[in-house]
Design an enzyme around this catalytic site. Structure first.
Site, PDB file in Angstrom:
ATOM      1  N   PRO A 150      -3.755  -6.093  -0.755  1.00 29.92           N
ATOM      2  CA  PRO A 150      -3.477  -5.017   0.209  1.00 29.92           C
ATOM      3  C   PRO A 150      -4.703  -4.346   0.834  1.00 29.92           C
ATOM      4  O   PRO A 150      -4.942  -3.152   0.643  1.00 29.92           O
ATOM      5  CB  PRO A 150      -2.666  -4.032  -0.625  1.00 29.92           C
ATOM      6  CG  PRO A 150      -3.206  -4.207  -2.012  1.00 29.92           C
ATOM      7  CD  PRO A 150      -3.526  -5.665  -2.130  1.00 29.92           C
ATOM      8  N   CYS A 151      -5.443  -5.104   1.620  1.00 31.00           N
ATOM      9  CA  CYS A 151      -6.591  -4.507   2.307  1.00 31.00           C
ATOM     10  C   CYS A 151      -6.137  -3.462   3.332  1.00 31.00           C
ATOM     11  O   CYS A 151      -6.942  -2.634   3.766  1.00 31.00           O
ATOM     12  CB  CYS A 151      -7.477  -5.573   2.935  1.00 31.00           C
ATOM     13  SG  CYS A 151      -6.641  -6.642   4.105  1.00 31.00           S
ATOM     14  N   HIS A 152      -4.841  -3.473   3.675  1.00 26.23           N
ATOM     15  CA  HIS A 152      -4.316  -2.442   4.586  1.00 26.23           C
ATOM     16  C   HIS A 152      -4.366  -1.054   3.944  1.00 26.23           C
ATOM     17  O   HIS A 152      -4.275  -0.047   4.646  1.00 26.23           O
ATOM     18  CB  HIS A 152      -2.884  -2.779   5.030  1.00 26.23           C
ATOM     19  CG  HIS A 152      -1.889  -2.820   3.906  1.00 26.23           C
ATOM     20  ND1 HIS A 152      -1.676  -3.954   3.142  1.00 26.23           N
ATOM     21  CD2 HIS A 152      -1.057  -1.874   3.416  1.00 26.23           C
ATOM     22  CE1 HIS A 152      -0.750  -3.699   2.232  1.00 26.23           C
ATOM     23  NE2 HIS A 152      -0.351  -2.436   2.382  1.00 26.23           N
TER      24      HIS A 152
END
Length: 189
Positions: A150-152
């Site tokens: 989850p780089c978001h």
């Protein structure tokens, strides 16, 4: 995306990356997996997609085959549950590529809880080197497994939306889906 043309640039590679598509609520995604797990989950319009795919195939010494496998089927099910707000943690096996440092960054991203956010600075601190902020940011940008890694969930230290290869509007939508943004904002999902 024409995977036959990509494969012509990958001569001599013996392994296979099974690749398929998934029509998410935020647009078409390419999903890829080896026999060991998921190695790709990218939006079709991701910046530098072809370069990303070629680098992935090079790292895994593989060519693309448009087919399904057990990991792709599991990922599709888990993504559907995620978008329906019925799944907060993915269990599909992952195949990481990149340097040891980049893989440590990816592991640290997975530890950011659903509904939470962090910053590049916080990631660098968690990894034990505050001076590594730029390297952390670069590694985040090289993540090839969107949503699952989850780089978001990485935002600017001032709370601003910072780069996301899938597009800032998708980042905001994912954070809103997870409850990490105020619900007074317009829903994109």
């Amino acid at each position: 995306m024409n995977f036959i043309d990509l494969n012509q640039k990958l001569t001599g590679n013996l392994n296979r990356i099974a690749i398929t598509t998934y029509d998410s609520r935020l647009g078409l995604m390419f999903l890829g997996a080896t026999e060991n797990g998921i190695c790709l989950a990218e939006f079709h319009d991701r910046i530098h997609l072809e370069k990303t795919l070629l680098k992935l195939a090079e790292n895994l010494k593989a060519q693309f085959a448009e087919e399904e496998n057990q990991h792709l089927n599991q990922l599709k099910e888990e993504l559907t549950l995620y978008f329906d707000k019925k799944l907060q943690e993915f269990t599909v096996p992952l195949v990481f590529t990149g340097t040891d440092f980049q893989q440590k960054v990816f592991q640290s991203l997975i530890k950011i809880p659903y509904g939470s956010t962090s910053t590049y600075k916080n990631q660098a601190i968690v990894l034990g080197d505050l001076k590594a902020i730029r390297a952390v940011a670069t590694a985040n940008g090289l993540n090839k497994i969107a949503i699952v890694i989850p780089c978001h969930r990485i935002i600017g230290s001032d709370g601003s939306m910072v780069g996301y290869a899938g597009g800032i509007y998708r980042k905001e939508a994912l954070l809103q889906l997870e409850g990490a943004l105020q619900q007074t904002q317009l829903s994109l999902l």
